[in-house]
Enzyme design. Structure first.
Site: not given
Length: 449
Positions: A354, A357
């Site tokens: 991600c 992230c």
């Protein structure tokens, strides 16, 4: 750590708003440069673990007009000429930290702002550094425009990263005298929580419990667990209601991830003590620091805010005592092992599928690594001999403290909400501002499902 929970809560009340102002309102600490898209996972193929959710995307800065002048490529490229050659590692050690080019660009140029550093590890680095030079592939990102929040990134890809962080980078526990060989942890089921690893291992009679481990190994364990707890808190606080499309605190998420595991909250407080001590230790170093934003007024404002932060934190010098670590002569090589293991954690951030992230993971691991570097390699009495702090390290350190500070405040708000009952409106001090929220809302409503 030499402090109570109540003391940390009180200290956080003092610096919370200031930290949010530093990380949200100053150019120096709200922009971060990192190699977000051009590195591959060095441990496994991550082609099938990429996040396809729109919430996982990161808005990078396309035009350099949006970043301070002294950070732009044309300024950094000044160092490529023969007159202002890039100093090598040995040369940098021999020169003052604030004058690595010895005036080659003129007397009024903040050299520490534009000098191009290589991306190789110094022997005192606890992270693999990002390449922030003019020739690097890094992207500038506004941390304000890309808040850390729930993205929907989960499944085996996320579990694999956390499993690797906890399992492959755990110090192996000592074995009784029956065998000199320590069994590997690799046979365990994939897990996404360090406590579960310990519980499984403690069921095995051939291993000693964690309490019998040395201090340094316990610190490493708590640091990783506290980082995980802080990230989980942020995701529960900014959780997407997929029905309404609104972001809210999710009380059930908090109960599942943190409230029912008090050791995780304990480790979160532990990390606050560790990182705040590192920031306090930089008080003298940052007193006359040139923040290089091209605006003397903002430079002075940033310096004033950071000075207030470091002085407030320095009023509690015993919040964390790093001097008792790595003192046992029988543990030769332990510090190097500690450092190398944390470097591996920083390498693992390139395996996060991600983008958002990965951004916040890389920044916070860099922040914790910088804190360790300051705590264990930095001597307040010998400023000229201290390791160089890159601009990205300082930005990561202060933002990481800001993230932990927000986690502490959010945990207290969740607890208050549990006390008054589900569905009640609750607040967090000076709720994080962003352009999406307009920086005004301080009251949040619970999301129960």
């Amino acid at each position: 750590a030499c402090v109570s929970y109540a003391t940390i809560d009180h200290l956080n009340d003092q610096v919370y708003t200031l930290l949010q102002s530093i990380t949200q309102d100053t150019d120096f600490f709200s922009y971060y440069r990192l190699n977000l898209f051009n590195k591959v996972c060095p441990f496994w193929s991550d082609a099938n673990s990429m996040c396809g959710n729109i919430a996982c995307s990161v808005n990078t800065i396309e035009s350099e007009d949006d970043i301070p002048l002294t950070w732009r490529a044309e300024e950094l490229s000044k160092l490529e000429g023969p007159k202002a050659g890039h100093p090598g590692r040995n040369q940098r050690k021999e020169r003052p930290l604030n004058r690595p080019l010895q005036g080659m660009l003129g007397e009024n140029v903040g050299e520490s702002c534009v000098v191009e550093y290589d991306d190789e590890c110094d022997e005192r680095d606890y992270c693999v550094p990002e390449d922030e030079g003019a020739s690097g592939k890094g992207d500038y990102v506004s941390l304000v425009d890309n808040p850390e929040r729930f993205t929907g990134y989960a499944g085996m890809g996320a579990h694999q990263v956390w499993d690797a962080i906890y399992r492959e980078n755990c110090f192996l526990k000592p074995v009784p005298e029956l065998s000199p060989v320590t069994p590997q942890l690799g046979g365990l089921q994939a897990v996404n929580d360090f406590r579960h690893v310990l519980q499984q291992e403690l069921k095995r009679p051939d291993l000693l419990p964690l309490d019998n481990e040395c201090l340094e190994k316990r610190v490493f364990h708590r640091l990783i667990s506290g980082m995980h707890a802080s990230i989980s808190t942020h995701l529960c606080w900014d959780y997407l209601n997929q029905t309404t499309g609104q972001w809210h605190p999710n009380l059930q998420c908090f109960k599942d991830r943190l409230h029912d595991h008090p050791e995780r909250i304990s480790n979160l407080y532990f990390n606050y003590a560790l990182v705040s001590r590192a920031v306090a230790k930089l008080q003298k170093h940052l007193h006359n620091y040139n923040y290089c934003v091209g605006d003397p007024v903002q430079d002075a404002m940033t310096r004033e805010k950071v000075s207030k932060l470091t002085s407030t934190l320095a009023d509690r010098p015993q919040i964390f005592d790093e001097n008792i670590m790595f003192q046992d002569p029988s543990a030769a090589g332990l510090k190097e092992d500690f450092r190398n293991r944390f470097r591996n954690v920083s390498r693992l951030m390139d395996c996060v599928g991600c983008d958002k992230c990965r951004l916040w993971g890389k920044l916070q691991v860099n922040g914790y690594g910088t804190a360790l570097k300051v705590l264990f390699e930095y001597d307040e009495t010998k400023n000229g001999e201290n390791p160089l702090l890159r601009r990205t390290e300082l930005v990561a350190l202060i933002n990481t403290l800001g993230r932990i500070s927000h986690s502490i405040a959010a945990v207290r708000s969740f607890h208050r909400a549990m006390d008054v009952g589900d569905g009640e409106v609750f607040t967090i001090p000076a709720s994080i501002a962003s352009k999406e929220r307009g920086g005004k809302k301080k009251t949040r409503r619970l999301l129960k499902d």
